[in-house]
Design an enzyme around this catalytic site. Sequence first.
Site, mmCIF file in Angstrom:
data_model
loop_
_atom_site.group_PDB
_atom_site.id
_atom_site.type_symbol
_atom_site.label_atom_id
_atom_site.label_comp_id
_atom_site.label_asym_id
_atom_site.label_seq_id
_atom_site.Cartn_x
_atom_site.Cartn_y
_atom_site.Cartn_z
ATOM 1 N N ASP A 1 -0.739 6.466 12.580
ATOM 2 C CA ASP A 1 0.726 6.390 12.607
ATOM 3 C C ASP A 1 1.270 6.826 13.960
ATOM 4 O OD1 ASP A 1 3.379 6.131 12.160
ATOM 5 O OD2 ASP A 1 3.412 7.173 10.243
ATOM 6 N N ILE B 1 0.840 -1.204 0.000
ATOM 7 C CA ILE B 1 0.000 0.000 0.000
ATOM 8 C C ILE B 1 0.870 1.248 0.000
ATOM 9 C CG2 ILE B 1 -1.610 1.380 1.352
ATOM 10 C CD1 ILE B 1 -2.854 -1.173 2.360
ATOM 11 N N ASP C 1 3.819 13.284 15.633
ATOM 12 C CA ASP C 1 3.946 13.325 14.173
ATOM 13 C C ASP C 1 2.609 13.646 13.517
ATOM 14 O OD1 ASP C 1 5.416 13.256 11.854
ATOM 15 O OD2 ASP C 1 5.208 11.097 11.556
#
Length: 696
Positions: free
Chosen positions: A250, A115, A232
Amino acid sequence: MDLQGGCETDEALAKWAVGDLLSENLEEFSLHVESCPQCQARLAEMEVQTDDFVQSLTMISLADLSKAEAEMEIASKAGTVAFVCPMPANPPKDFYQATLNPPCLLGPYEVRGLIGRGGMGEVYEAKHLRLDRSVALKVIRGYRLDDPTSHDHFLKEMSNAGKLDHPNLVRAYDAWEADNCLYLVFELLEGKSLQLLFGQEKNQTLNDVMDAMVGICAGLLHLHNLNLIHCDIKPSNVMKLSDGTIKLFDFGLATGAKPGKYPKRLGAGTKGYMAPEQEKGDGAIGPLSDIFSLGCVLKFMLKGVNAKCREESKSTELRDWESLAERMTKTDPRERPQTVAAVCAELEKRKRGKIPGWSWQKGSWVAALALLLLGTGLVFGPLLVRPFRDALGPNEKNPPGTALLPKEGNGEAKEDPLERGTPSKNSSHEKVKSEARKPFVMKMVTIPAGSFEMGASVGDDAPQENEFPTRKITFAKPFQMGTFEVTVGQFTEFVEATGYKTFAETSGSGGWKASTSSSWGTQNRDYNWSSPGYEIAPTLPVTMVTYKDANAFCAWLSKRDGQKFRLPTEAEWEYACRADTTSIFPFPIEDRDSYCWSLRNVKETVYPRPVGIRQPNPWGLYDMTGNVREWCHDWYNENAYKQSYETAPNGPPLGSLRIYRGGCFMDLDLFLRSSHRSYIPPDQVLNNQGFRVLKE
């Protein structure tokens, strides 16, 4: 044009060779060179100093072009698939070498294709072979497999992901190691990233900006409540799903710390979105660092708002948005909004301002924002909830306030299983207190001695990895289990007798009210066991109690009655739940609604029902599945079943999460299975979480 004996000068020839010659007579110059043997000879002998761009072009090979094409294809998917991170500035030679070679198998997963990839990890689309579920499977990049730092980061991401369960955070399903490869399994997201929506398509409105901010803030509140810092936050790490849900993902750089004791870390993050203290390492990384990053994301989104929306919006309103983004991105952390809750308050101001382009009549995100703000205690006023009686149907014989028990076929209220009076009109904690005067007798069921097979049932098509391997467990002596879940009336007597204050009441954080899709639907600092977001009554199971609160009740009851009461272990709980059955559920599946309260029958009225009004299991225990989830004694460990029961009858000696069992009113079949294991932090406060007692 400078000529040298009818020809061009060496300097002019050198500029012409690299395309830097600027002259009105360039065409004439070029024709002369092409037809002049002397100039051509001089060019051949000349060492032309090419510029950087020309040098870079001369270094490109066919292999480089193929790699670039592959990378561009992956980058094009970055807007529709999660977990794509920026390339390192100087990628190693094996940067493009994939870790896996799909189609292939990794543990119980069939890996189908790549992906996306980032600096540390690669994400593949995969399918769980037994569960027939499509997932996103993340592994460490091939060139980092032997890097101990990357290995440690990935292990930490696995640990952090397992703590999260929130509709605005991507959910982790599994984490394991197979063929010397660590992998982390997430839900497969269908949607587009903010990077694509606001950076490339640029057809978004201020309504879309608000949607994104509300969703991200809700996810961040959950993270920060768990003392986790994302580190992040950026547009490519936020997705808008096809149903409009905002998902933050993430957690590879997420760091945990106790409030006020945040770590220093240098340069870990994404340039352009890192807070100065994060990028330079000159200050502690904490919630304010995430707020800075979110401010950068807000700036990015405002630049991507479509031109029509900008024209229709008043300049002052846009300046208000830009002002918020500027304050969130102040270099000095002390000058930023100090909490995500403070950012939510700013969003509420903009909601009231009714900026053009926002769809007020839709109400979906407006409700979400209001509930989010209520969860932080920043909006005051009564919280309107649908009274429990609405779901049961008041009538002349059961007027509002007394219709808290279901009706028999003749329309009469069913007998109170606890032999308590039903609450009168305007039921509240005070009314419960006034009615709960006669000391209750904890009704118990004797569970016979015997053996059972603990873990996934034969024929179950939805077993979870933590339910294996199955193991035979024997109880040599009988024990007693509470006939019902502990009720509000019983907990009230405990509170009145001891003056006990629950964690929700003392922490200042309150608790979470469940929605149809998440245990963490709405947080409110005023939520607690006596005000759980729905109308209470003595016969309802008590909720919004932590593991410590439940144990405090058991200790008080033990002292009051002179007998040993405690929470059951998960082995004791499953044995009592199965009640000598070996099937997936402790009841015929076609009669599910006769035995338990679940999302199938409560529908949109997501709150518990009075105990004991469904059918009991074969041993006479009510609500073992559904209604509210129940605390167990054990620490959670996904590998607990690999250890013999005899060596650890009370579960693992250490852990960070506690077991709960039984499913609840907002759950479906997966969570109602006798073998299903779930876990949360022991201090989590939820209005679908209760307990029942065991007597030794």
